[in-house]
Structure formats: structure tokens, C-alpha cells
Write a protein that holds these residues in place. Sequence first.
Motif: not given
Length: 172
Positions: A20-29, A55-61, A63-70
Amino acid sequence: MVIGDAAGLDAWTGMDDEPADGLADVFYWGRCEEEAYARFGGERIAQYGVDGPHGWLDVPVAEATARAAELSAWRDRHHGKGLMVSVDEHTDVHRFQRAGWHHPLRVGAIEVGGCQALGIEWDQGDHAIRHHGERTAGQIYPVTLEADEAGETVMRWSIPPYAVDGQDACHG
């Protein structure tokens, strides 16, 4: 398990819904986490009893997808396996899990459809196998709140016995 008013839960967003807020969290481990942290940064996402992933919390979706892809491309180029990457969009499922990160029983409350809902994160095996899925599978159980002898609130709910193919699991 989510406990809440039925009218509020009609607004519930599950894992496949849009946030609903257009945000996501990105995690890596994983094994290469420290190398990834040195290159990409991020914060340690602490949870009850563990340091948690980076990771990063509360990132626009997007941007989150791009960080995960990187992160994934870096892993694939330099290390192969050894780094797990996850993007968790802010659906109600993730919001309630996140609300319970700092509670020893992984319990948290969020607002859903204008009503408070209590989330209790059971083990995935308990949820998916024992209870045969979610609301979409017709798995709704009534909950009551009652006062006990001391005036404290007690929550009670009934879940039918576990059965496999119509037979009792213990007596096959």
C-alpha cells in the motif's frame, strides 16, 4: 496467524499483493555477507535474539529491486553461491512480521483496514502444513476474548484436529 476483526481483515494484503505504501525492505546474508557489506553498505537489521541480516528498510520498491539485482549480479560475478538476497514488499504480511521482530514470541500488532490486528508468526511448517493454508483456503477460526477469574484477558480459539486425507493423523 493473524487475529483481528473480520471487517478489518477484509482489507488484508497477502504476500502476492501490492504494498500500500510502495515500499520494501532489502536484506542480504550468508557466507559473503561481510564482503557485500564492505562494498554495498546497508544497516544491520537487528531482531530479537540475533543480529539479523544486513540491508535497507523502507526503500521504494523499484529501488529495492535494483539494489537486490545489483547484489545478486555481484554475487554471481565474484562468488557464485554464498549470498542470499531478499526483497520484502510492505504487504500486511511483512508489516506484521516486522512488528514482531523485537518480541521473543515474534508477536506484533498492526492496523489493517482501520482495525488493530495481532500477528503471531508461527513456524512455516505449522502454518502451511498443519493448517492447510490461509483464509483463501477457508481456514478461518473464531477467536474469543474472555476474562479469567483474576480479571485478566484470556484469548481462546479452536482449531479442528489435524487430518490427512480425511483420516486422523495419529490413528491413520
